[in-house]
Every structure is written in structure tokens, then in C-alpha cells.
Design a protein around this motif. Structure first.
Motif, short mmCIF file in Angstrom:
data_model
loop_
_atom_site.label_atom_id
_atom_site.label_comp_id
_atom_site.label_asym_id
_atom_site.label_seq_id
_atom_site.Cartn_x
_atom_site.Cartn_y
_atom_site.Cartn_z
N SER A 196 -12.24 17.61 -18.10
CA SER A 196 -12.23 16.57 -19.13
C SER A 196 -12.07 17.18 -20.52
O SER A 196 -12.23 18.39 -20.71
CB SER A 196 -13.51 15.74 -19.07
N THR A 197 -11.77 16.32 -21.48
CA THR A 197 -11.60 16.75 -22.85
C THR A 197 -11.99 15.59 -23.76
O THR A 197 -12.62 14.63 -23.31
CB THR A 197 -10.14 17.21 -23.09
N THR A 198 -11.67 15.66 -25.03
CA THR A 198 -11.89 14.56 -25.96
C THR A 198 -10.63 14.34 -26.79
O THR A 198 -9.79 15.24 -26.94
CB THR A 198 -13.07 14.83 -26.91
N ILE A 199 -10.53 13.15 -27.34
CA ILE A 199 -9.39 12.85 -28.23
C ILE A 199 -9.40 13.79 -29.43
O ILE A 199 -8.35 14.31 -29.83
CB ILE A 199 -9.43 11.37 -28.67
N GLY A 200 -10.57 14.04 -30.00
CA GLY A 200 -10.66 14.93 -31.15
C GLY A 200 -10.17 16.34 -30.84
O GLY A 200 -9.46 16.96 -31.64
N TYR A 201 -10.56 16.87 -29.69
CA TYR A 201 -10.11 18.21 -29.29
C TYR A 201 -8.60 18.25 -29.16
O TYR A 201 -7.95 19.20 -29.63
CB TYR A 201 -10.77 18.60 -27.97
N GLU A 202 -8.03 17.23 -28.55
CA GLU A 202 -6.59 17.21 -28.35
C GLU A 202 -5.83 17.07 -29.66
O GLU A 202 -4.75 17.65 -29.83
CB GLU A 202 -6.20 16.10 -27.37
N LYS A 203 -6.38 16.33 -30.59
CA LYS A 203 -5.74 16.23 -31.91
C LYS A 203 -5.61 17.61 -32.56
O LYS A 203 -4.63 17.91 -33.23
CB LYS A 203 -6.56 15.31 -32.82
N ARG A 204 -6.62 18.44 -32.36
CA ARG A 204 -6.65 19.74 -33.04
C ARG A 204 -5.93 20.83 -32.27
O ARG A 204 -5.35 21.73 -32.87
CB ARG A 204 -8.10 20.15 -33.29
N TYR A 205 -5.94 20.77 -30.94
CA TYR A 205 -5.50 21.94 -30.17
C TYR A 205 -4.37 21.68 -29.18
O TYR A 205 -3.84 22.63 -28.63
CB TYR A 205 -6.70 22.52 -29.40
N ASN A 206 -3.99 20.45 -28.93
CA ASN A 206 -2.92 20.22 -27.96
C ASN A 206 -1.58 20.63 -28.58
O ASN A 206 -1.19 20.10 -29.61
CB ASN A 206 -2.89 18.74 -27.55
N PRO A 207 -0.87 21.58 -27.96
CA PRO A 207 0.38 22.08 -28.56
C PRO A 207 1.51 21.05 -28.57
O PRO A 207 2.53 21.27 -29.23
CB PRO A 207 0.74 23.27 -27.67
N PHE A 208 1.36 19.93 -27.85
CA PHE A 208 2.41 18.91 -27.81
C PHE A 208 2.28 17.90 -28.95
O PHE A 208 3.14 17.02 -29.09
CB PHE A 208 2.41 18.20 -26.46
N VAL A 209 1.21 18.01 -29.74
CA VAL A 209 1.01 17.06 -30.85
C VAL A 209 2.04 17.34 -31.94
O VAL A 209 2.24 18.48 -32.34
CB VAL A 209 -0.41 17.18 -31.42
#
Length: 209
Positions: A196-209
């Protein structure tokens, strides 16, 4: 997760997350993506002392649907899916179950459209259509519980593959932004595979953003 008891089983040949959402008050339960091994699903239902009332499908690939019919027949419950996934679920060649021993053709009982809100097991649930992995891939958002079930659209630090029929790299990036731009950062994200993850984490670290 005020009224939500959440557990999962990892099932099938590619380790798919099958989620069990139990209402602590009523005991009613939702099963998300019954991937395989219906006997293990039944064991988990018994362990949690739940009463299944619905099956939710994030998309129609073989590794998320193999046990759908068995679970539906066992508990006499409806299947929900995104309207754009109708063909994928119906056609064994498209959902790839024809390559395995369990060829599946599934006709959901309830088709949902983007941003529809429905109630089951005492929870208010919004479907978010997120094409890219498949044309009818979707996520299920329980706002009051602060959780999102993202299927194979969003993973921790990644997105789903787009090289299967109906996949689109540009669509999945748009779907990723749709999620990250609209949901609170503290939202817990439970994907179809892995952790699992969080929306906040993905905003900061997902390379596809």
C-alpha cells in the motif's frame, strides 16, 4: 477507518491482492477482485466472520477475476464493474483466461459510470474511471474511510503496465493525475499488487507524475 475492518489475501499466479472490507457494525462484507482460489476466499470470510454482500472488480484481467463466478454462486451476491470493461470481462480472449484452465466470461450485475456513488455493506463508495491499464480500469474510493482501491492503475511508486490490448500509456498518466489532483494526500491507497501507499507519497515520489 471508522467502521472498516480491512484484510487481504494474496492469490493466484501473479500474487494479486484480493481485499475484504467488513463493516464492523453490521458484519456485511465487500470482496474486491476475487483473483483465484475460492476456497481461500471462503476461509478468509469465515476468519473475519463476515457476510459478503458484493463483489467489486477493478478491471477484467485474468489475475483479478478467476474466482468471481465461484464466489458469486457461493454467497449469491452481485458483481459491480465499470461499464467500459464490459467487453473485457465477457470475452475470454481479451481477459486472457482462455490461456489458462479456467476460461471466464463474466457479466456484471451492476455497471457503473465515472464518479457514480453507490452504497453497499453500509459504505458510500465512489467509482473513479481510470483507463490506461485497460479501457475500463477503475478505482473505488471510500471517502469516509479515507481509502482508495486502485487496482492496477496506481502502485507504490509506479503505474500499471500498458502493453496489453486496450492499454494506453498516455491514458494511464492522465488517470494518475486525476487521482492525485482530486484526493486528499492522507488517503491510503491499496493496489492490485504489492504494498500500500498514500496519495501524498505518490505526489512526491511517483516518477510518472
Amino acid at each position: 477507518m471508522n467502521n472498516l475492518e480491512l484484510q487481504k489475501c494474496i492469490l493466484g499466479p501473479v500474487y494479486t491482492n484480493c481485499y475484504f472490507l467488513k463493516n464492523k457494525v453490521t458484519g456485511e462484507m465487500i470482496i474486491i477482485d476475487p483473483a483465484d482460489c475460492p476456497e481461500k476466499i471462503e476461509q478468509k470470510v469465515m476468519q473475519m466472520d463476515g457476510k459478503p454482500v458484493a463483489i467489486l472488480l477493478t478491471h477484467g484481467h485474468f489475475d483479478h477475476i478467476t474466482a468471481v463466478e465461484a464466489v458469486k454462486e457461493k454467497y449469491h451476491i452481485p458483481v459491480y464493474a465499470c461499464r467500459q470493461e464490459e467487453e473485457m470481462l465477457r470475452e475470454p480472449v481479451m481477459n486472457m483466461t482462455c490461456h489458462y484452465e479456467k476460461s471466464c466470461s463474466i457479466v456484471p450485475d451492476v455497471f457503473l459510470d465515472d464518479l457514480d456513488v453507490f452504497r453497499t455493506a453500509g459504505f458510500s463508495i465512489q467509482i473513479i474511471h481510470t483507463p490506461g491499464h485497460t479501457k475500463g480500469s477503475c478505482c473505488y474510493y471510500l471517502k469516509d474511510e479515507g481509502v482508495l482501491f486502485s487496482g492496477d492503475t496506481l502502485f507504490c511508486g509506479s503505474v500499471g503496465r500498458t502493453d496489453f490490448p486496450g492499454g494506453s500509456a498516455s491514458d494511464i498518466v492522465r488517470s494518475l493525475h486525476k487521482l492525485l489532483d482530486s484526493l486528499p494526500e492522507e488517503t491510503e491507497v491499496y493496489p492490485g499488487h504489492d504494498v500500500s501507499t498514500t496519495i501524498g507519497y505518490e505526489k512526491r515520489y511517483n516518477p510518472f507524475v
